[in-house]
Design a protein around this motif. Structure first.
Motif, PDB file in Angstrom:
ATOM      1  N   GLU A  38       1.019  -1.654   0.214  1.00  0.00           N
ATOM      2  CA  GLU A  38       0.232  -0.134  -0.138  1.00  0.00           C
ATOM      3  C   GLU A  38       0.988   0.806   0.181  1.00  0.00           C
ATOM      4  N   ALA A  39       0.118   2.458  -0.472  1.00  0.00           N
ATOM      5  CA  ALA A  39       1.453   3.785  -0.775  1.00  0.00           C
ATOM      6  C   ALA A  39       1.352   4.780   0.914  1.00  0.00           C
ATOM      7  N   ILE A  40       2.707   4.722   0.951  1.00  0.00           N
ATOM      8  CA  ILE A  40       3.610   5.074   2.132  1.00  0.00           C
ATOM      9  C   ILE A  40       3.201   7.131   1.746  1.00  0.00           C
ATOM     10  N   SER A  41       3.090   7.945   2.876  1.00  0.00           N
ATOM     11  CA  SER A  41       2.970   8.785   2.394  1.00  0.00           C
ATOM     12  C   SER A  41       4.285   9.600   2.431  1.00  0.00           C
ATOM     13  N   ASP A  42       4.354  10.589   1.339  1.00  0.00           N
ATOM     14  CA  ASP A  42       5.562  11.109   0.697  1.00  0.00           C
ATOM     15  C   ASP A  42       5.370  11.961   2.642  1.00  0.00           C
ATOM     16  N   ILE A  43       4.583  12.507   3.125  1.00  0.00           N
ATOM     17  CA  ILE A  43       4.635  13.257   4.313  1.00  0.00           C
ATOM     18  C   ILE A  43       5.497  12.469   5.133  1.00  0.00           C
ATOM     19  N   ASP A  44       5.094  11.856   5.320  1.00  0.00           N
ATOM     20  CA  ASP A  44       5.673  10.376   7.387  1.00  0.00           C
ATOM     21  C   ASP A  44       7.037  10.251   6.230  1.00  0.00           C
ATOM     22  N   GLN A 108      24.900   2.318   4.440  1.00  0.00           N
ATOM     23  CA  GLN A 108      23.793   3.234   4.629  1.00  0.00           C
ATOM     24  C   GLN A 108      22.898   3.317   3.779  1.00  0.00           C
ATOM     25  N   TRP A 109      22.871   2.811   2.626  1.00  0.00           N
ATOM     26  CA  TRP A 109      21.550   3.053   1.900  1.00  0.00           C
ATOM     27  C   TRP A 109      20.605   1.354   2.837  1.00  0.00           C
ATOM     28  N   CYS A 110      21.343  -0.061   3.121  1.00  0.00           N
ATOM     29  CA  CYS A 110      20.816  -1.152   4.197  1.00  0.00           C
ATOM     30  C   CYS A 110      20.387  -0.123   5.605  1.00  0.00           C
ATOM     31  N   ASP A 111      20.845   0.764   5.952  1.00  0.00           N
ATOM     32  CA  ASP A 111      19.901   1.110   7.400  1.00  0.00           C
ATOM     33  C   ASP A 111      18.804   1.924   6.202  1.00  0.00           C
ATOM     34  N   GLY A 112      18.750   3.004   4.895  1.00  0.00           N
ATOM     35  CA  GLY A 112      17.740   3.299   5.346  1.00  0.00           C
ATOM     36  C   GLY A 112      16.677   2.514   4.477  1.00  0.00           C
ATOM     37  N   TYR A 113      17.001   1.835   3.724  1.00  0.00           N
ATOM     38  CA  TYR A 113      16.215   0.464   3.222  1.00  0.00           C
ATOM     39  C   TYR A 113      15.361  -0.141   5.072  1.00  0.00           C
ATOM     40  N   LEU A 114      16.245  -0.612   5.917  1.00  0.00           N
ATOM     41  CA  LEU A 114      15.014  -1.140   7.454  1.00  0.00           C
ATOM     42  C   LEU A 114      14.936   0.033   8.106  1.00  0.00           C
ATOM     43  N   GLN A 115      14.870   1.360   8.074  1.00  0.00           N
ATOM     44  CA  GLN A 115      14.026   2.145   8.310  1.00  0.00           C
ATOM     45  C   GLN A 115      12.833   2.394   7.663  1.00  0.00           C
ATOM     46  N   TYR A 117      11.908   0.287   6.081  1.00  0.00           N
ATOM     47  CA  TYR A 117      10.131  -0.852   6.038  1.00  0.00           C
ATOM     48  C   TYR A 117      10.014  -0.763   7.278  1.00  0.00           C
ATOM     49  N   MET A 118      10.138   0.214   8.538  1.00  0.00           N
ATOM     50  CA  MET A 118       9.801   0.355  10.103  1.00  0.00           C
ATOM     51  C   MET A 118       7.720   1.048   9.322  1.00  0.00           C
ATOM     52  N   LEU A 119       7.809   2.357   8.056  1.00  0.00           N
ATOM     53  CA  LEU A 119       6.993   2.522   8.072  1.00  0.00           C
ATOM     54  C   LEU A 119       5.897   1.791   6.924  1.00  0.00           C
ATOM     55  N   SER A 120       6.332   0.874   6.330  1.00  0.00           N
ATOM     56  CA  SER A 120       5.983  -0.028   5.837  1.00  0.00           C
ATOM     57  C   SER A 120       5.237  -2.090   6.586  1.00  0.00           C
TER      58      SER A 120
END
Length: 236
Positions: A38-44, A108-115, A117-120
């Motif tokens: 599902e779509a994740i908000s650009d604001i989030d 750093q890319w992997c760290d960003g991916y995991l963070q 993922y917390m939104l999704s």
């Protein structure tokens, strides 16, 4: 000035928070949130990237601003690469072809991916829980997803991963295979997200449904070289 350079300069500005993302974390987070049923908000996403920096948010979200155009362009580029199955960590992060261990950019890319993922995560979990009663394959897919995230986490904390591994030399030797597996799984889970979205809609209409679910290969050997199955990877 290209989009990534503009973003890099903005995020690296001394006025930004110490916990503000850098460009590589942003790329990872965008890849993760674009790979969601599902779509994740650009604001989030923006609030996460800026660590709640209100002053930075004004520039980040300004509708007619160059910065907004830049991150939208980067997001669209990642989205297109996922959709056309051309996504490549080597190209996105300018990694050397003979890479032997994670670069700072990759970690750093992997760290960003995991963070990201917390939104999704709640969306993924909701879809899995809704669909598992209809089809046992979704139990396996949830396990595969967790194994994939474990591999991403292993690269994000590579030194700790090596220190805690039973055979760090072999893991180091198998790093190229591990990176290739992560790169492939990014595309596979994007396809899975699209399939899950369709399957979820179908399940609401009919208790029996068929969907073309991509095969992840849960019983294949884990690319870390442990000899364990992917679904039981030692990196979890």
């Amino acid at each position: 000035m290209n989009a990534l350079t503009l973003i890099d300069d903005f995020l690296a500005d001394p006025s930004r928070s110490d916990d503000c993302f850098n460009r590589y974390q942003l790329q990872g987070a965008l890849t993760s949130t674009l790979t969601c049923p599902e779509a994740i908000s650009d604001i989030d996403v923006g609030i996460m990237v800026l660590d709640g920096d209100e002053e930075g948010a004004d520039a980040w979200f300004a509708l007619d601003g160059d910065l907004r155009k830049a991150w939208v362009a980067v997001s669209n580029e990642i989205s297109d690469a996922l959709a056309y199955e051309t996504f490549s960590l080597h190209e996105a992060l300018d990694l050397p072809l003979d890479i032997k261990e994670p670069t700072d950019a990759l970690r750093q890319w992997c760290d960003g991916y995991l963070q990201g993922y917390m939104l999704s995560e709640s969306a993924w979990m909701q879809v899995y829980e809704e669909l598992k009663p209809h089809d046992d394959r979704f139990v396996e897919m949830e396990e595969e997803h967790l194994a994939f995230l474990g591999m991403v986490a292993a690269l994000a904390e590579w030194e700790n991963t090596l220190a805690n591994n039973e055979n760090p030399a072999k893991l180091q030797q198998n790093f190229p295979e591990l990176l290739a597996a992560i790169n492939g799984c990014v595309g596979q889970f994007h396809a899975l997200a699209l399939a899950l979205e369709d399957a979820y809609i179908n399940s609401k209409q009919d208790d029996s449904f068929e969907s073309d679910i991509p095969k992840i290969g849960r019983n294949d050997p884990c690319p870390c070289g442990s000899g364990k199955k992917y679904k039981k990877c030692c990196l979890q």
